[in-house]
Design a protein around this motif. Sequence first.
Motif, mmCIF file in Angstrom:
data_model
loop_
_atom_site.group_PDB
_atom_site.id
_atom_site.type_symbol
_atom_site.label_atom_id
_atom_site.label_comp_id
_atom_site.label_asym_id
_atom_site.label_seq_id
_atom_site.Cartn_x
_atom_site.Cartn_y
_atom_site.Cartn_z
ATOM 1 N N PRO A 61 0.824 -1.214 0.000
ATOM 2 C CA PRO A 61 0.000 0.000 0.000
ATOM 3 C C PRO A 61 0.855 1.261 0.000
ATOM 4 O O PRO A 61 0.695 2.159 0.834
ATOM 5 C CB PRO A 61 -0.798 -0.141 1.300
ATOM 6 N N VAL A 62 1.762 1.358 -0.955
ATOM 7 C CA VAL A 62 2.792 2.397 -0.977
ATOM 8 C C VAL A 62 2.464 3.436 -2.040
ATOM 9 O O VAL A 62 2.204 3.083 -3.195
ATOM 10 C CB VAL A 62 4.180 1.770 -1.253
ATOM 11 N N VAL A 63 2.497 4.706 -1.672
ATOM 12 C CA VAL A 63 2.268 5.772 -2.649
ATOM 13 C C VAL A 63 3.441 5.829 -3.624
ATOM 14 O O VAL A 63 4.576 5.463 -3.295
ATOM 15 C CB VAL A 63 2.071 7.136 -1.956
ATOM 16 N N ASN A 64 3.164 6.309 -4.830
ATOM 17 C CA ASN A 64 4.179 6.282 -5.884
ATOM 18 C C ASN A 64 5.408 7.118 -5.550
ATOM 19 O O ASN A 64 6.514 6.811 -6.000
ATOM 20 C CB ASN A 64 3.568 6.745 -7.207
ATOM 21 N N ASN A 65 5.228 8.205 -4.796
ATOM 22 C CA ASN A 65 6.362 9.084 -4.494
ATOM 23 C C ASN A 65 6.981 8.796 -3.126
ATOM 24 O O ASN A 65 7.731 9.621 -2.593
ATOM 25 C CB ASN A 65 5.936 10.551 -4.578
ATOM 26 N N ALA A 66 6.687 7.635 -2.548
ATOM 27 C CA ALA A 66 7.246 7.290 -1.238
ATOM 28 C C ALA A 66 8.759 7.117 -1.327
ATOM 29 O O ALA A 66 9.295 6.669 -2.340
ATOM 30 C CB ALA A 66 6.611 6.010 -0.715
ATOM 31 N N ARG A 67 9.457 7.480 -0.255
ATOM 32 C CA ARG A 67 10.869 7.151 -0.101
ATOM 33 C C ARG A 67 10.974 5.895 0.755
ATOM 34 O O ARG A 67 10.347 5.806 1.824
ATOM 35 C CB ARG A 67 11.630 8.289 0.584
ATOM 36 N N VAL A 68 11.740 4.928 0.277
ATOM 37 C CA VAL A 68 11.991 3.699 1.024
ATOM 38 C C VAL A 68 13.432 3.775 1.511
ATOM 39 O O VAL A 68 14.375 3.537 0.753
ATOM 40 C CB VAL A 68 11.760 2.448 0.159
ATOM 41 N N TRP A 128 6.415 2.578 9.106
ATOM 42 C CA TRP A 128 5.703 3.455 8.175
ATOM 43 C C TRP A 128 5.504 4.836 8.811
ATOM 44 O O TRP A 128 4.948 4.947 9.909
ATOM 45 C CB TRP A 128 4.326 2.887 7.847
ATOM 46 N N VAL A 129 5.923 5.881 8.113
ATOM 47 C CA VAL A 129 5.738 7.247 8.590
ATOM 48 C C VAL A 129 4.296 7.674 8.326
ATOM 49 O O VAL A 129 3.778 7.512 7.216
ATOM 50 C CB VAL A 129 6.715 8.209 7.888
ATOM 51 N N GLY A 130 3.658 8.230 9.362
ATOM 52 C CA GLY A 130 2.253 8.595 9.227
ATOM 53 C C GLY A 130 1.965 10.075 9.213
ATOM 54 O O GLY A 130 0.827 10.475 8.942
ATOM 55 N N SER A 131 2.973 10.915 9.485
ATOM 56 C CA SER A 131 2.767 12.359 9.441
ATOM 57 C C SER A 131 4.068 13.051 9.056
ATOM 58 O O SER A 131 5.159 12.463 9.165
ATOM 59 C CB SER A 131 2.257 12.886 10.786
ATOM 60 N N ARG A 132 3.967 14.285 8.618
ATOM 61 C CA ARG A 132 5.120 15.041 8.101
ATOM 62 C C ARG A 132 6.132 15.300 9.222
ATOM 63 O O ARG A 132 5.759 15.681 10.338
ATOM 64 C CB ARG A 132 4.616 16.354 7.509
ATOM 65 N N LEU A 133 7.406 15.101 8.904
ATOM 66 C CA LEU A 133 8.473 15.311 9.875
ATOM 67 C C LEU A 133 9.526 16.248 9.310
ATOM 68 O O LEU A 133 10.105 15.984 8.250
ATOM 69 C CB LEU A 133 9.129 13.981 10.248
ATOM 70 N N VAL A 134 9.757 17.338 10.014
ATOM 71 C CA VAL A 134 10.807 18.294 9.680
ATOM 72 C C VAL A 134 11.538 18.644 10.962
ATOM 73 O O VAL A 134 10.914 19.103 11.931
ATOM 74 C CB VAL A 134 10.242 19.586 9.037
ATOM 75 N N THR A 220 16.530 7.537 14.267
ATOM 76 C CA THR A 220 16.893 7.512 12.851
ATOM 77 C C THR A 220 16.001 8.429 12.034
ATOM 78 O O THR A 220 16.484 9.195 11.181
ATOM 79 C CB THR A 220 16.816 6.080 12.306
ATOM 80 N N LEU A 221 14.690 8.369 12.266
ATOM 81 C CA LEU A 221 13.787 9.251 11.529
ATOM 82 C C LEU A 221 14.066 10.716 11.845
ATOM 83 O O LEU A 221 14.014 11.586 10.957
ATOM 84 C CB LEU A 221 12.332 8.912 11.849
ATOM 85 N N ALA A 222 14.386 11.025 13.104
ATOM 86 C CA ALA A 222 14.736 12.395 13.470
ATOM 87 C C ALA A 222 15.995 12.837 12.733
ATOM 88 O O ALA A 222 16.082 13.964 12.219
ATOM 89 C CB ALA A 222 14.928 12.503 14.980
ATOM 90 N N SER A 227 17.755 16.500 7.398
ATOM 91 C CA SER A 227 18.279 16.707 6.049
ATOM 92 C C SER A 227 17.178 16.932 5.027
ATOM 93 O O SER A 227 17.323 17.748 4.125
ATOM 94 C CB SER A 227 19.128 15.500 5.620
ATOM 95 N N PHE A 228 16.076 16.200 5.162
ATOM 96 C CA PHE A 228 14.955 16.419 4.251
ATOM 97 C C PHE A 228 13.658 16.009 4.916
ATOM 98 O O PHE A 228 13.658 15.226 5.871
ATOM 99 C CB PHE A 228 15.147 15.687 2.912
ATOM 100 N N THR A 229 12.574 16.560 4.391
ATOM 101 C CA THR A 229 11.248 16.332 4.954
ATOM 102 C C THR A 229 10.790 14.902 4.695
ATOM 103 O O THR A 229 10.908 14.387 3.573
ATOM 104 C CB THR A 229 10.239 17.310 4.333
ATOM 105 N N LEU A 230 10.282 14.268 5.735
ATOM 106 C CA LEU A 230 9.633 12.972 5.599
ATOM 107 C C LEU A 230 8.129 13.180 5.528
ATOM 108 O O LEU A 230 7.575 14.021 6.249
ATOM 109 C CB LEU A 230 9.993 12.075 6.777
#
Length: 286
Positions: A61-68, A128-134, A220-222, A227-230
Motif C-alpha cells: 500500500p505504498v504511494v508512488n512518491n514514497a521514499r523507502v 511506516w511514517v504517518g505524518s510530516r516530519l521536519v 533515525t527518523l529524526a 536533512s529532508f522532509t519525511l
Amino acid sequence: MRVVGARTSDGSVFVGELSEDGGRVTVFADRDTFWASPAAHLEAGPGGPTLQLSAVTIVPPVVNNARVLCIGLNYLDHVKEGSFKDESLPEVPTLFARWPQSLSSDGAEVPVPSGEDGLDWEGEVVAWVGSRLVDATPEEALAAVVGYSTFNDITSRRAQKQTSQWIMGKNGDSSGPLGPMVPAAEVGDLRDGLQVQTRVNGEVVQHGSTAQMIYGVGETLAHISRSFTLNPGDLLATGTPSGVGYSRTPPWLLQPGDVVEVEIERLGVLTSHIVDNGHRLKTDHA
C-alpha cells in the motif's frame, strides 16, 4: 489489523484491511486518500466496500512518491559478521534507498538477476511514517510512526559489492517483499524486543530481537528529518540481525526453487519464492 494494498482490474489501488482468513479486503480509501490522513483512517476503521481476493491483486500500500529508506548496519552481530567487521561503528546510521518499484507482497516470486550466483536474505522490520516530519525530535518522530511490517531486504550481493554505493544490489525486481502493515498501537515499542526469525526451506538462518538494534526508529527518523522532509507513506527499513548468507563459510545464497520466510513477532510471516531470471519478463510490479 493487517493493512494491505488492493489493485483492481482498472489499475486503481485501494488500501484496506485484510480479513483474518485472507480472503477479503475491506476498503479504507484509495491509496492517496488513505495516506493523506492514515492515523484517522485507522482509528475510524474501514468503511468502504469489501472486495474478494479473487477480484484484486494484493500489492504494497505504498504511494508512488514514497521514499523507502533502509538502515544498512543496525545489529552489532551483523556488523561483526560482514565485510565491515574491522571498521569502527559510525556515529550515525548507514542509509541507502530503495525505489517503491522494487517492493513486492507476501507470496511474491523474486527472480535471481543475471550475473548473480544467488540472492541473500535479510529479515527485518519496516516502520511506516504517518505524518510530516521536519527537524523532528526522536520522540516526535517515533510518535509519527503509524505502523510496522515484516520485510525481507533481499540482496544481489555481487552487484552490491561492485561499488561503495548499494543501490544496484538493493533494487532488484520484486526484491523487497513487504508484509501487511500492522498499526503501531498493536505492535508497541521495538526497543522492548520483537523476535525476528528468517527461515530458508524451513531451516532457521536468522534469529534476533529488535531490542538489539543500534539505532532506534525515532532517532533515525529524526536524523533523516534534519536533512529532508519525511512525508506520510515514507518507509524506514530498520536493518537485519546476523545470519545472512554471504558471510557464511561457504557462502549460502538463495537459488530458484528456494522458499524464504521472515517471521516477526506481532507482525506475522512473510513468504517469498525464489525463481530463475526468466521470470523477470513476467514480474508484475505495483
